[in-house]
Design a protein around this motif. Structure first.
Motif, short mmCIF file in Angstrom:
data_model
loop_
_atom_site.label_atom_id
_atom_site.label_comp_id
_atom_site.label_asym_id
_atom_site.label_seq_id
_atom_site.Cartn_x
_atom_site.Cartn_y
_atom_site.Cartn_z
N THR A 72 142.55 60.31 -2.01
CA THR A 72 143.40 59.29 -2.63
C THR A 72 142.63 58.55 -3.71
O THR A 72 143.14 58.34 -4.82
CB THR A 72 143.93 58.31 -1.57
N ARG A 73 141.41 58.16 -3.40
CA ARG A 73 140.60 57.46 -4.41
C ARG A 73 140.31 58.36 -5.61
O ARG A 73 140.45 57.95 -6.76
CB ARG A 73 139.29 56.97 -3.78
N GLU A 108 141.84 61.04 -6.77
CA GLU A 108 142.97 61.48 -7.59
C GLU A 108 143.88 60.36 -8.08
O GLU A 108 144.64 60.56 -9.02
CB GLU A 108 143.79 62.52 -6.82
N TYR A 109 143.81 59.18 -7.43
CA TYR A 109 144.78 58.14 -7.77
C TYR A 109 144.18 56.81 -8.21
O TYR A 109 144.85 56.05 -8.91
CB TYR A 109 145.72 57.88 -6.58
N THR A 110 142.96 56.48 -7.78
CA THR A 110 142.47 55.13 -8.11
C THR A 110 141.18 55.09 -8.92
O THR A 110 140.96 54.12 -9.65
CB THR A 110 142.28 54.28 -6.83
N ARG A 128 140.68 54.12 -13.07
CA ARG A 128 141.99 53.62 -13.48
C ARG A 128 142.02 52.09 -13.39
O ARG A 128 141.48 51.51 -12.45
CB ARG A 128 143.09 54.20 -12.61
N THR A 178 150.74 52.83 -6.40
CA THR A 178 150.04 54.08 -6.69
C THR A 178 149.54 54.74 -5.41
O THR A 178 149.72 55.94 -5.20
CB THR A 178 148.85 53.82 -7.65
N VAL A 179 148.91 53.93 -4.55
CA VAL A 179 148.38 54.46 -3.28
C VAL A 179 149.51 54.96 -2.39
O VAL A 179 149.44 56.06 -1.82
CB VAL A 179 147.55 53.37 -2.57
N LYS A 190 152.41 56.01 -3.25
CA LYS A 190 152.99 57.24 -3.81
C LYS A 190 152.21 58.46 -3.31
O LYS A 190 152.79 59.48 -2.96
CB LYS A 190 152.95 57.18 -5.34
N ALA A 191 150.89 58.33 -3.26
CA ALA A 191 150.07 59.42 -2.72
C ALA A 191 150.40 59.65 -1.25
O ALA A 191 150.60 60.79 -0.81
CB ALA A 191 148.59 59.09 -2.88
#
Length: 196
Positions: free
Chosen positions: A155-156, A158-160, A163, A174-175, A177-178
């Protein structure tokens, strides 16, 4: 305490009535986390960062056999929120006939207290949990044995990472959504969280 040696995982997996499940908590921080990335040679990339350290807590459960993820959003981490999150998990994932959960947790102080109340003292107010769940504790300092850690890392990554989030709500959206993509059985988490 029932500490979990590696061979115990195999025993649980061999039990056709057991559903092996791993639990853990995590904070996602609004402050930008910088990691490796591809950039043009000689460039000096910059990522804005929120000037405060707000964070969003989550409690998660992963079932490696199916790849399902279930998360709750406690305000803080203590034995009461741990017990509440277990109850939320049981409500969302009712047991199939003839099955029981084997829930693996690390040695966070709040996990130890929840374990003591539910599994050792067997207090009647927690019978709704102890009737459906066997709790096993990981050996101390062994986060690598908890596959849900891979979910937090992914999660970190690919998403946070790298950013900028202007608000805590934007980070949470965002989190979540993952997490939403992993609520139903899926091959991605099944592969990521399986023991070979």
């Amino acid at each position: 305490m029932h500490e979990l040696p590696l061979k115990k995982i195999d025993e649980v997996k061999a039990d056709s009535t057991a559903i092996l499940t791993f639990q853990d908590e995590v904070h996602f921080q609004i402050q930008t986390t910088i990691t490796r990335g591809w950039y043009e040679k000689g460039s000096a990339p910059k990522v804005k960062s929120f000037p405060a350290r707000f964070k969003s807590p989550y409690s998660g459960f992963v079932i490696p056999e199916t790849g399902e993820l279930f998360t709750t959003k406690p305000e803080k981490f203590n034995y009461e929120t741990t017990i509440a999150s277990i109850r939320e998990f049981l409500a969302a994932k009712p047991l199939p006939e003839g099955k029981h959960y084997v829930l693996v947790m690390d040695n966070a102080p709040w996990h130890k207290k929840a374990y003591r109340l539910i599994a050792v003292e067997k207090r009647p107010e927690y019978a709704d949990i102890s009737d459906k769940i066997t709790i096993l504790m990981l050996p101390p300092y062994s986060p690598d044995l908890n596959p849900i850690e891979q979910v937090w890392r992914k999660t970190r990554r690919e998403y946070t990472h790298n950013r900028f989030f202007a608000t805590l709500m934007e980070l949470m959206e965002t989190v979540e959504k993952a997490f939403e993509a992993w609520k139903k059985p899926n091959d991605q988490l099944r592969t990521l969280c399986s023991f070979k």
